[in-house]
Structures are given as structure tokens and as C-alpha cells.
Design an enzyme around this catalytic site. Structure first.
Site, short mmCIF file in Angstrom:
data_model
loop_
_atom_site.label_atom_id
_atom_site.label_comp_id
_atom_site.label_asym_id
_atom_site.label_seq_id
_atom_site.Cartn_x
_atom_site.Cartn_y
_atom_site.Cartn_z
N HIS A 59 55.91 82.91 38.02
CA HIS A 59 55.53 84.26 37.55
C HIS A 59 56.36 84.65 36.33
CE1 HIS A 59 54.53 88.71 38.73
NE2 HIS A 59 54.72 88.59 37.42
N HIS A 61 55.93 86.30 32.04
CA HIS A 61 55.08 86.89 31.00
C HIS A 61 55.56 86.34 29.66
CE1 HIS A 61 53.40 90.05 33.71
NE2 HIS A 61 54.55 89.84 34.34
N ASN A 93 48.23 89.58 31.58
CA ASN A 93 48.17 90.97 31.07
C ASN A 93 48.67 91.05 29.62
OD1 ASN A 93 50.84 90.44 31.87
ND2 ASN A 93 51.28 92.59 32.29
N LYS A 144 45.26 86.30 38.78
CA LYS A 144 46.23 87.37 39.05
C LYS A 144 45.44 88.66 39.22
CE LYS A 144 49.99 89.99 39.03
NZ LYS A 144 50.84 90.23 37.88
N HIS A 176 49.74 91.46 42.65
CA HIS A 176 50.76 92.52 42.56
C HIS A 176 50.25 93.57 43.54
CE1 HIS A 176 53.26 95.44 39.90
NE2 HIS A 176 52.99 96.02 41.04
N HIS A 219 56.37 89.12 43.87
CA HIS A 219 57.49 90.07 43.83
C HIS A 219 57.54 91.07 45.00
CE1 HIS A 219 54.54 92.54 41.81
NE2 HIS A 219 54.74 92.05 40.61
N ASP A 291 59.82 86.78 37.30
CA ASP A 291 58.99 87.83 36.71
C ASP A 291 59.57 88.22 35.33
OD1 ASP A 291 57.08 89.65 36.10
OD2 ASP A 291 57.44 90.98 37.80
N GLY A 309 60.09 96.24 33.54
CA GLY A 309 60.34 94.80 33.46
C GLY A 309 61.45 94.47 32.49
O1 DOR Z 1 57.70 95.52 35.77
C1 DOR Z 1 56.63 95.03 35.48
N1 DOR Z 1 56.41 94.48 34.27
N2 DOR Z 1 55.65 95.06 36.39
C2 DOR Z 1 54.39 94.70 36.08
O2 DOR Z 1 53.55 94.75 36.93
C3 DOR Z 1 54.05 94.28 34.70
C4 DOR Z 1 55.23 93.72 34.02
C5 DOR Z 1 55.03 93.55 32.53
O3 DOR Z 1 54.05 92.93 32.13
O4 DOR Z 1 55.87 94.00 31.76
ZN ZN Z 2 54.92 90.30 36.31
#
Ligand code: DOR
Ligand code: ZN
Length: 426
Positions: A59, A61, A93, A144, A176, A219, A291, A309
Site C-alpha cells: 500500500h 501512493h 487515487n 482499491k 479503506h 490500514h 501507506d 498522510g
Molecule cells: O491519509 C490518507 N492519505 N488517507 C487516505 O485515504 C488517502 C491518502 C492519500 O492519498 O494521501
Molecule cells: Zn493510502
């Protein structure tokens, strides 16, 4: 290319003093002594040094596309290499979102041009049913679903099409799990309560039990959520992960950090952390993920409006090894949570253990290397961390992807574009 790695090797039978030969990307021999010549030899004998199966972070990004100012596949996979991760699984995302076959194809192009380590791509809930085509399986590892926006809203019918598709194709669905009905207003804006998580897990696990898709809850942040996971595990075969900050921090500490400590789901109480740690130890929590979710520091200043995040690829392994040194975890727990379980959950049969015939993905660690977490040294574009300044013990010394060292002794040595989509491995 023949790479020979020697040292204490973490095998299925335990730690053995041995040599591992990787030829053209695959482990061809593990033996006490290997005489055959190699193009490169990495000798990692030494106190506290262990050669582990290549770690997998299911997980992250990587951002890129229109968010490449936050992170891109080169900086994100460099952070992975620095942190000991050989495979990262990227969330959809992005802008544009990875929920159309043409965008998935573009994602693949960008990722394959820039990555240092191997990667997997998740597909998001599409806008139109016709974007759920068989061909997405060629590049996407699974789906997702962000339940708050895609299950508890008018987008639910499309999420249900995803669940049907995933059931038919046996593709993992990562969720999520937060139900907005149980959100509360705080100084960090509206955030999910433990009940928000528990309620969403109940709803999606109910669907998994009816429909049969492989469900993975990502998470997990609360004791209530863990209780729900436990209740549904046997019935559905669901799997789950948590993140280091849910194990190590609490709401009070996070609040003091302002925007830096903001993340969704929010960090909960110490009681929740303790429950999650027990869940990890006894196997109810299968995996640990970073994450890794970098945003520019400017977006982290005001807690109410801050983007949730923070980067995590370069802190996850040092934090987990610190827990090993504190005797809270064993090395086996780290290998299970960051290699064995993710490979099983994502269906990556070629990795997850050091065995002849598997791919030559290896993570060499020094259990006793002491450092203070300094985000200014991060390869990630996100140069802050809720763990800034913390003394950690244990770090990655080398990261090897299909027989190619991509990080050695804290230096990136891999080449941009070496990383491959796991779907193109075989
Ligand atoms: O804290 C987070 N950041 N939770 C999420 O669901 C999205 C993620 C992000 O893409 O920054
Ligand atoms: Zn995430």
C-alpha cells in the site's frame, strides 16, 4: 548476470550461514559454499546482518501524473529501495484516477520508465461499467475501494460491479474501511471513529461472505476494527494490514504534531495500538504497510485543512527493526508481515521467500545500525515524518531486485526503468 550474496540467510528452515546465487533474475542455488564464479559478489557476513526475502509494501501512493510535485515513480521507488522494499503496490487515487483502461496503460508506461524497484498497480472504482474489462487484469493486481466515497454514496452500484468482477476473476479487493455515518468533527476536521472502521468492515465482510471476492482490509487502526476482522476472518478468508504509526503512536502524540500527524484513518488510543500489536503477533493482522502518502509540507501546516498522510517507505523497516531490538517483535514477524503475507495476498508466487527457483529479490538488513530519523535525508519528495528525531535501531543495507542491487549501503545504485510490473514477471 550472476550475483552471489553471502551471509546469514533467512530461509524457511531458519537462519543459515550460506551463499545465494542469482542468475538472470532467479535464485538458482543456495548452498554453504558456492564455487562457481559470479559477476558481482556481495558479502554481508557480520554481526547483526541478515539477508531477508525482498520486502513488499502492498500500500503506497507513488502519485506522479498531475501530482508529480508530491512524488513520482522515480523518487517514490528510490524511497522504497532506501527502505529495503523490492516491490511496491500503487494506489489509484491519482489525477487522473487509475480507473479506465487507457489511464491504466498510461500508468504502466510512466511506472515502467521511472521505477527502480518492481511495482504492482491497483485499479480504482470506474465511472462507467464498461471500464471493467478483462484486459485490466494484464496490468492491475487488484482493486482499491475507498468506502467512504465509493460505497456509502451514490457510487455504490459501481463498487458492486467491481466486487462482482473481482469475485469472478478472483482478484484481491483492498478496502479503506470507514463509514462516514460515524465521523466526528475534530481540530483535524471530520475524522472516523473506531465505530466508523468497525461498521465498514462489517458491511464489506458481509458482502465478501455473500459474493466470494478476496477481501483485504488495509490500514486497520482500531481495536473495534480488529474485533470485526476477527469475527469475519474464518467465514470469508479476509486478510488485513496495519501501519507502523498505528502500532507506535497514539492520538495524543499525533495531535501535538498538528498537520504532520494527520492521516486517515486517524491514529487512535494507546489501547488500540496495544490491541493491534497483539493482532499482529497472533496473525490476525497479516501484513504491515507503510501507506506512503507524501504531500508537500505546505499542505501539512493547518491541521484542519491539511492533506492526510505522510511518507513512510524510509521509516517502516527501521521502526519495525527497532521493535525487534526491543523484543516486541521477532525477525520472523517482520518477514511474515512484509514479505510472506503480501506475496500470498497479492498472489505473487515468485517471491516472499528465499528458495531456489524464486526471483532474486533480497533485502539485507543490519539489525544494530543506529540512526536518528532525519527526513532531510529522504529520497522521497516528502521530507517530514511523524517520527522525525526518533532514535531507531536497524536499517536496510542493501536492496536487490531480480538479481540487480538497486541500493547498496545507503546509496542508490539501480537504474531508472529497471523496475517491472509484477504482472509481467512470468
Ligand atoms: O491519509 C490518507 N492519505 N488517507 C487516505 O485515504 C488517502 C491518502 C492519500 O492519498 O494521501
Ligand atoms: Zn493510502
Amino acid at each position: 548476470m550472476r550475483l552471489l550474496v553471502t551471509g546469514k540467510i533467512f530461509t524457511r528452515g531458519g537462519l543459515v550461514d550460506a551463499s545465494v546465487m542469482v542468475e538472470n533474475g532467479r535464485i538458482t542455488k543456495i548452498a554453504k559454499v558456492i564455487q562457481e564464479p559470479a559477476d558481482q559478489v556481495l558479502d554481508y557476513h557480520g554481526k547483526g546482518r541478515i539477508v531477508l526475502p525482498g520486502l513488499i509494501d502492498m500500500h503506497v501512493h507513488m502519485r506522479d501524473f498531475e501530482y508529480s510535485h508530491k512524488e513520482d515513480f522515480f523518487t517514490g521507488t528510490s524511497a522504497a529501495a532506501m527502505g529495503g522494499f523490492t516491490v511496491v503496490a500503487d494506489m489509484p487515487n491519482t489525477r487522473p484516477r487509475v480507473n479506465r483502461p487507457d489511464v491504466l496503460a498510461r500508468r504502466e508506461k510512466v511506472a515502467s520508465n521511472k521505477s527502480l524497484v518492481d511495482y504492482a498497480l491497483y485499479y480504482g472504482v470506474p465511472e462507467r461499467e464498461e471500464d471493467l474489462r478483462d484486459e485490466i487484469q494484464e496490468l492491475a493486481i487488484g482493486f482499491k475501494i475507498f468506502m467512504q466515497h465509493e460505497f456509502y454514496t451514490d457510487r455504490r452500484p459501481l463498487s458492486e460491479r467491481v466486487l462482482e468482477f473481482a469475485s469472478r476473476k478472483n482478484m484481491p479487493v483492498v478496502v479503506h474501511a470507514e463509514n462516514p455515518k460515524f465521523f466526528v468533527e475534530t481540530e483535524m476536521g471530520p475524522v472516523g471513529t473506531p465505530e466508523a472502521e468497525a461498521s465498514a468492515i462489517r458491511d464489506i465482510a458481509g458482502a465478501a461472505s455473500d459474493m466470494g471476492f478476496p477481501l483485504h482490509v488495509t490500514h486497520t487502526s482500531s481495536e473495534a476494527g480488529l474485533r470485526e476482522l476477527t469475527a469475519w476472518k474464518d467465514k470469508t478468508g479476509l486478510t488485513a494490514d496495519t501501519c507502523p504509526y498505528y502500532l507506535l503512536l497514539n492520538a495524543e502524540k499525533a495531535r501535538k504534531m498538528g498537520g504532520i500527524g494527520k492521516v486517515h484513518p486517524p491514529i487512535k488510543s494507546s489501547r488500540d495500538s496495544e490491541a493491534l500489536m497483539r493482532g499482529l503477533k497472533d496473525g490476525r493482522i497479516d501484513a504491515i504497510v507503510s501507506d506512503h502518502a507524501p504531500h508537500p509540507l505546505e499542505e501539512k501546516r493547518d491541521p484542519r485543512t491539511a492533506s492526510p498522510g505522510f511518507p513512510g517507505l524510509e521509516t517502516t523497516l527501521p521502526l519495525l527493526l527497532t521493535l525487534v531490538n526491543r523484543k516486541v517483535l521477532e525477525v520472523e514477524d517482520v518477514v511474515r508481515a512484509c514479505a510472506v503475507s503480501p506475496s500470498r495476498i497479492l498472489g505473487l508466487a515468485g517471491v516472499g521467500s528465499i528458495e531456489e527457483g524464486k526471483l532474486g529479490n533480497l533485502t539485507v538488513v543490519d539489525l544494530h545500525r543506529k540512526e536518528r530519523i532525519d527526513p532531510q535525508t529522504f529520497a522521497s519528495k516528502g521530507r517530514y515524518s511523524p517520527f522525525e528525531g526518533m532514535e531507531v535501531e536497524g536499517a536496510a543495507l542493501a536492496t536487490v531486485v531480480r538479481g540487480e542491487p538497486v541500493m547498496l549501503n545507503g546509496e542508490i545504485v539501480g537504474t531508472k526503468g529497471w523496475g517491472k510490473n509484477v504482472k509481467t514477471w512470468y
